[in-house]
Design a protein around this motif. Structure first.
Motif, PDB file in Angstrom:
ATOM      1  N   LEU A   1      -0.748  18.391 -19.801  1.00  0.00           N
ATOM      2  CA  LEU A   1      -1.752  19.231 -18.884  1.00  0.00           C
ATOM      3  C   LEU A   1      -1.301  20.590 -18.418  1.00  0.00           C
ATOM      4  CD1 LEU A   1      -2.779  16.055 -16.607  1.00  0.00           C
ATOM      5  CD2 LEU A   1      -3.974  17.263 -18.392  1.00  0.00           C
ATOM      6  N   GLY A   2       0.210  20.739 -18.249  1.00  0.00           N
ATOM      7  CA  GLY A   2       0.743  22.158 -18.019  1.00  0.00           C
ATOM      8  C   GLY A   2       0.838  22.255 -16.511  1.00  0.00           C
ATOM      9  N   GLY A   3       1.211  21.263 -15.856  1.00  0.00           N
ATOM     10  CA  GLY A   3       1.672  21.230 -14.531  1.00  0.00           C
ATOM     11  C   GLY A   3       1.736  19.982 -13.842  1.00  0.00           C
ATOM     12  N   ALA A   4       2.716  19.948 -12.841  1.00  0.00           N
ATOM     13  CA  ALA A   4       3.206  18.594 -12.190  1.00  0.00           C
ATOM     14  C   ALA A   4       1.684  18.280 -11.255  1.00  0.00           C
ATOM     15  CB  ALA A   4       4.334  18.723 -11.426  1.00  0.00           C
ATOM     16  N   ASP A   5       1.324  19.050 -10.342  1.00  0.00           N
ATOM     17  CA  ASP A   5       0.147  18.876  -9.814  1.00  0.00           C
ATOM     18  C   ASP A   5      -0.929  18.415 -10.302  1.00  0.00           C
ATOM     19  OD1 ASP A   5       1.879  20.007  -7.491  1.00  0.00           O
ATOM     20  OD2 ASP A   5       0.452  21.571  -6.822  1.00  0.00           O
ATOM     21  N   LYS A   6      -1.450  18.747 -11.461  1.00  0.00           N
ATOM     22  CA  LYS A   6      -2.421  18.055 -12.293  1.00  0.00           C
ATOM     23  C   LYS A   6      -2.177  16.872 -12.561  1.00  0.00           C
ATOM     24  CE  LYS A   6      -4.038  22.867 -14.108  1.00  0.00           C
ATOM     25  NZ  LYS A   6      -4.243  23.513 -15.241  1.00  0.00           N
ATOM     26  N   ALA A   7      -1.018  16.640 -13.194  1.00  0.00           N
ATOM     27  CA  ALA A   7      -0.569  15.101 -13.485  1.00  0.00           C
ATOM     28  C   ALA A   7      -0.578  14.315 -12.417  1.00  0.00           C
ATOM     29  CB  ALA A   7       0.890  15.153 -14.437  1.00  0.00           C
ATOM     30  N   ALA A   8       0.011  14.662 -11.183  1.00  0.00           N
ATOM     31  CA  ALA A   8       0.059  13.835 -10.236  1.00  0.00           C
ATOM     32  C   ALA A   8      -1.381  13.347  -9.703  1.00  0.00           C
ATOM     33  CB  ALA A   8       0.806  14.436  -8.958  1.00  0.00           C
ATOM     34  N   ALA A   9      -2.318  14.341  -9.489  1.00  0.00           N
ATOM     35  CA  ALA A   9      -3.767  13.958  -8.894  1.00  0.00           C
ATOM     36  C   ALA A   9      -4.214  12.918 -10.183  1.00  0.00           C
ATOM     37  CB  ALA A   9      -4.250  15.421  -9.164  1.00  0.00           C
ATOM     38  N   LEU A  10      -3.894  13.157 -11.465  1.00  0.00           N
ATOM     39  CA  LEU A  10      -4.661  12.308 -12.530  1.00  0.00           C
ATOM     40  C   LEU A  10      -3.860  11.134 -12.306  1.00  0.00           C
ATOM     41  CD1 LEU A  10      -6.652  12.346 -14.675  1.00  0.00           C
ATOM     42  CD2 LEU A  10      -4.698  13.044 -16.401  1.00  0.00           C
ATOM     43  N   MET A  11      -2.817  10.967 -12.000  1.00  0.00           N
ATOM     44  CA  MET A  11      -1.964   9.760 -12.044  1.00  0.00           C
ATOM     45  C   MET A  11      -2.411   8.682 -11.133  1.00  0.00           C
ATOM     46  SD  MET A  11      -0.001   8.868 -14.540  1.00  0.00           S
ATOM     47  CE  MET A  11       0.732   7.507 -13.789  1.00  0.00           C
ATOM     48  N   GLY A  12      -3.263   9.186  -9.907  1.00  0.00           N
ATOM     49  CA  GLY A  12      -3.619   8.450  -9.005  1.00  0.00           C
ATOM     50  C   GLY A  12      -4.697   7.389  -9.175  1.00  0.00           C
ATOM     51  N   PRO A  13      -5.876   8.043  -9.809  1.00  0.00           N
ATOM     52  CA  PRO A  13      -6.875   7.265 -10.653  1.00  0.00           C
ATOM     53  C   PRO A  13      -6.364   6.210 -11.829  1.00  0.00           C
ATOM     54  CG  PRO A  13      -7.401   9.421 -10.979  1.00  0.00           C
ATOM     55  CD  PRO A  13      -6.418   9.479 -10.108  1.00  0.00           C
TER      56      PRO A  13
ATOM     57  N   PHE B   1       1.079  -1.140  -0.057  1.00  0.00           N
ATOM     58  CA  PHE B   1       0.168   0.067   0.062  1.00  0.00           C
ATOM     59  C   PHE B   1       0.826   1.283  -0.106  1.00  0.00           C
ATOM     60  CE2 PHE B   1      -3.130   3.070   1.385  1.00  0.00           C
ATOM     61  CZ  PHE B   1      -4.277   2.580   0.743  1.00  0.00           C
ATOM     62  N   PRO B   2       1.993   1.330   0.933  1.00  0.00           N
ATOM     63  CA  PRO B   2       2.743   2.503   0.903  1.00  0.00           C
ATOM     64  C   PRO B   2       3.273   2.772  -0.529  1.00  0.00           C
ATOM     65  CG  PRO B   2       3.308   1.146   2.859  1.00  0.00           C
ATOM     66  CD  PRO B   2       2.417   0.665   2.066  1.00  0.00           C
ATOM     67  N   VAL B   3       3.786   1.558  -1.328  1.00  0.00           N
ATOM     68  CA  VAL B   3       4.341   1.535  -2.725  1.00  0.00           C
ATOM     69  C   VAL B   3       3.274   2.522  -3.586  1.00  0.00           C
ATOM     70  CG1 VAL B   3       5.306   0.489  -4.579  1.00  0.00           C
ATOM     71  CG2 VAL B   3       5.910  -0.218  -2.339  1.00  0.00           C
ATOM     72  N   GLY B   4       1.933   1.992  -3.580  1.00  0.00           N
ATOM     73  CA  GLY B   4       0.992   2.507  -4.577  1.00  0.00           C
ATOM     74  C   GLY B   4       0.614   4.145  -4.149  1.00  0.00           C
ATOM     75  N   LEU B   5       0.974   4.373  -2.887  1.00  0.00           N
ATOM     76  CA  LEU B   5       0.728   5.662  -2.556  1.00  0.00           C
ATOM     77  C   LEU B   5       1.760   6.676  -3.303  1.00  0.00           C
ATOM     78  CD1 LEU B   5       0.014   5.837   1.355  1.00  0.00           C
ATOM     79  CD2 LEU B   5      -1.483   6.561  -0.386  1.00  0.00           C
ATOM     80  N   LEU B   6       2.933   6.177  -3.604  1.00  0.00           N
ATOM     81  CA  LEU B   6       4.181   7.125  -4.188  1.00  0.00           C
ATOM     82  C   LEU B   6       3.881   6.919  -5.724  1.00  0.00           C
ATOM     83  CD1 LEU B   6       6.942   5.984  -1.857  1.00  0.00           C
ATOM     84  CD2 LEU B   6       5.254   8.067  -1.648  1.00  0.00           C
ATOM     85  N   ILE B   7       3.139   6.230  -6.377  1.00  0.00           N
ATOM     86  CA  ILE B   7       2.937   6.148  -7.718  1.00  0.00           C
ATOM     87  C   ILE B   7       3.024   7.285  -8.270  1.00  0.00           C
ATOM     88  CG2 ILE B   7       1.740   5.083  -9.612  1.00  0.00           C
ATOM     89  CD1 ILE B   7       1.638   2.303  -8.222  1.00  0.00           C
ATOM     90  N   PRO B   8       1.946   8.222  -7.904  1.00  0.00           N
ATOM     91  CA  PRO B   8       1.545   9.507  -8.742  1.00  0.00           C
ATOM     92  C   PRO B   8       2.545  10.468  -8.430  1.00  0.00           C
ATOM     93  CG  PRO B   8      -0.336   8.644  -7.360  1.00  0.00           C
ATOM     94  CD  PRO B   8       0.830   7.904  -6.756  1.00  0.00           C
ATOM     95  N   VAL B   9       3.503  10.457  -7.494  1.00  0.00           N
ATOM     96  CA  VAL B   9       4.285  11.574  -7.161  1.00  0.00           C
ATOM     97  C   VAL B   9       5.757  11.124  -7.084  1.00  0.00           C
ATOM     98  CG1 VAL B   9       2.651  12.564  -5.634  1.00  0.00           C
ATOM     99  CG2 VAL B   9       4.537  10.986  -4.549  1.00  0.00           C
ATOM    100  N   LEU B  10       6.082   9.845  -7.213  1.00  0.00           N
ATOM    101  CA  LEU B  10       7.705   9.471  -7.031  1.00  0.00           C
ATOM    102  C   LEU B  10       8.691  10.135  -8.265  1.00  0.00           C
ATOM    103  CD1 LEU B  10       9.349   7.706  -5.125  1.00  0.00           C
ATOM    104  CD2 LEU B  10       8.998   6.035  -6.904  1.00  0.00           C
ATOM    105  N   VAL B  11       8.223  10.327  -9.442  1.00  0.00           N
ATOM    106  CA  VAL B  11       9.028  11.044 -10.311  1.00  0.00           C
ATOM    107  C   VAL B  11       8.624  12.676 -10.197  1.00  0.00           C
ATOM    108  CG1 VAL B  11       9.434  11.486 -12.816  1.00  0.00           C
ATOM    109  CG2 VAL B  11       9.000   8.990 -11.782  1.00  0.00           C
ATOM    110  N   LEU B  12       7.506  13.036  -9.886  1.00  0.00           N
ATOM    111  CA  LEU B  12       7.347  14.494 -10.217  1.00  0.00           C
ATOM    112  C   LEU B  12       7.708  15.465  -8.754  1.00  0.00           C
ATOM    113  CD1 LEU B  12       3.413  14.129 -11.480  1.00  0.00           C
ATOM    114  CD2 LEU B  12       5.422  14.695 -12.774  1.00  0.00           C
ATOM    115  N   LEU B  13       7.872  14.372  -7.636  1.00  0.00           N
ATOM    116  CA  LEU B  13       8.378  15.367  -6.618  1.00  0.00           C
ATOM    117  C   LEU B  13       9.844  15.645  -6.659  1.00  0.00           C
ATOM    118  CD1 LEU B  13       7.753  16.000  -3.389  1.00  0.00           C
ATOM    119  CD2 LEU B  13       8.872  13.740  -2.971  1.00  0.00           C
ATOM    120  N   PRO B  14      10.695  14.894  -7.084  1.00  0.00           N
ATOM    121  CA  PRO B  14      12.042  15.634  -7.282  1.00  0.00           C
ATOM    122  C   PRO B  14      12.018  16.674  -8.310  1.00  0.00           C
ATOM    123  CG  PRO B  14      12.117  13.256  -8.134  1.00  0.00           C
ATOM    124  CD  PRO B  14      10.778  13.325  -7.270  1.00  0.00           C
ATOM    125  N   LEU B  15      11.238  16.462  -9.254  1.00  0.00           N
ATOM    126  CA  LEU B  15      11.444  17.713 -10.111  1.00  0.00           C
ATOM    127  C   LEU B  15      10.719  18.766  -9.566  1.00  0.00           C
ATOM    128  CD1 LEU B  15       9.672  15.932 -13.266  1.00  0.00           C
ATOM    129  CD2 LEU B  15      12.085  16.430 -12.887  1.00  0.00           C
TER     130      LEU B  15
END
Length: 415
Positions: free
Chosen positions: A253-265, A16-30
């Motif tokens: 999409l023009g933003g990391a936050d938008k992409a991260a939110a979308l990558m969840g679902p 479960f913790p691994v899945g939580l990081l899927i939407p942000v793991l690449v975008l966070l360091p960027l």
């Protein structure tokens, strides 16, 4: 709780913790100032560490026990997760991935081995196959649900605690850290293991012999060599949908936050698609055979990845991404099944570990090269390159189509 119930609970809590990081793991360091090439270089460290340690850590679990190795692994993961909360420079992210490499190598296998040992100790006729099959369901649902939750946490926006502002991309990392703590406690409480006085593993003898036996099989059996080569190309191509897809979406999409939110679902749907693809494997194998199934899967996955590069809109990219994961879910059981059919004897597990290990340098090379291409020529060019490399391995599935008898003879020669 039965051994199976404890096994499935601990497995779900592990993933479960691994899945939580899927939407942000690449975008966070960027977001924290790294370039895409730096992210790829840092991620490559994990693959290199796993490559070096995967087989030796399997021997360690046999030697000192599954429970202590899993607790050591989870403790390392806890340090890594805590560091990820605050990492803001290239050296710190390299350290995060270095620790993750140690964790992944130590974590590979001991929980499943503990379940089998415990179930058979309680009942020598225990139906362990049912537990192992249910573990795939638990893993998929855990990652799928967690990815959905991770995207939801990002969508809720940043947290503000007094004067401390936590970015939206950091929120899933903090929740993941808390769950890793819970996982460590659960392992200590739920894993009961009685070890005999001595174990029959010799670091100076048995482990090197097992590795050497697997390498001899690769050298003497051209089908096994071809399948191992497929894994190398496959690992390279996986960088496209594991690391570059969020970047591609953020650009569209023009933003990391938008992409991260979308990558969840989207990530949740991808794991569901993977499960659906795996369910289709028996039908596909009956229709065209395992070798042609493997060939077809590689071509179709390459085409789906190419679609992610060539399609302009977010909807088309997501559809291509889901198609890629559907094929990915079908590909793994076909590939592993072909490996199983090529060997009978004491080095089966070592050969499968070797196959898994080969994917690590493939992924590491891909992470470095494809992110460099993304930085210089654009993300679509990098994704398209990965698609071509992955698909070009397809003909290797057709090597030695009538080799089952000869492979047995070659195994006897190696033995």
């Amino acid at each position: 709780m039965s051994p199976q119930s404890r096994f499935l609970f601990l497995l779900g809590l592990r993933w479960f913790p691994v899945g939580l990081l899927i939407p942000v793991l690449v975008l966070l360091p960027l977001e924290r100032g790294l370039t895409i090439a730096q992210v790829g270089a840092a991620a490559a460290v994990q693959g290199i560490v796993v490559l070096v340690l995967e087989l030796p850590t399997g021997g360690l679990a046999d030697s000192i026990g599954r429970r202590p190795v899993l607790m050591i692994a989870t403790g390392i993961n806890l340090v890594s997760a805590g560091l990820l909360v605050v990492a803001d420079s290239m050296p710190l992210f390299v350290l995060v991935y270095l620790l993750q490499g140690f964790y992944r190598a130590l974590d590979s296998g001991p929980l499943e081995a503990w379940y089998v040992d415990s179930a058979l100790a309680a009942d020598p006729k225990a139906d362990i196959e049912t537990g192992l099959s249910r573990s795939g369901v638990v893993l998929g649902l855990s990652i799928s649900g967690a990815a959905l939750a991770g995207g939801g946490l990002v969508a809720l926006g940043p947290w503000t605690l007094g004067s401390w502002r936590i970015s939206a991309l950091t929120v899933p990392v903090i929740v993941s850290f808390v769950l890793v703590v819970a996982g460590l406690v659960a392992i200590a409480v739920l894993m009961k293991e009685e070890r005999p006085a001595k174990r029959g593993v010799s670091w100076m003898g048995d482990v090197p012999r097992a590795i050497g036996g697997a390498l001899k099989l690769v050298r003497r059996n051209r089908v096994i060599a071809a399948l191992i080569a497929v894994e190398l190309f496959w690992g390279f191509g996986m960088v496209t949908f594991e690391q570059l897809t969020p970047v591609r979406l953020s650009e569209v999409l023009g933003g990391a936050d938008k992409a991260a939110a979308l990558m969840g679902p989207v990530g949740a749907a991808a794991w569901a698609a993977s499960a659906a693809g795996a369910a289709l494997v028996p039908l596909l194998v009956r229709l065209i055979g395992p070798r042609w199934a493997g060939f077809t899967m590689r071509i179709l996955q390459g085409a789906a990845i190419a679609g992610m590069a060539l399609i302009a809109g977010p909807a088309g990219i997501i559809v291509a991404y889901l198609c890629c994961y559907t094929v990915h879910g079908a590909s793994n059981p076909v590939h592993v099944g072909l490996l199983h059919r090529q060997v009978d004897g004491p080095w089966r597990a070592s050969l499968l570990s070797l196959n898994s290990m080969v994917g690590q340098p493939g992924f590491a090379i891909g992470a470095v090269l494809l992110t460099a291409i993304a930085a210089s020529a654009g993300t679509p060019a990098a994704i398209l390159t990965g698609a071509v490399v992955l698909a070009v391995a397809a003909p290797l599935y057709l090597v030695g189509r009538n080799s089952r008898t000869s492979s047995t003879v070659e195994f006897q020669q190696v033995a």
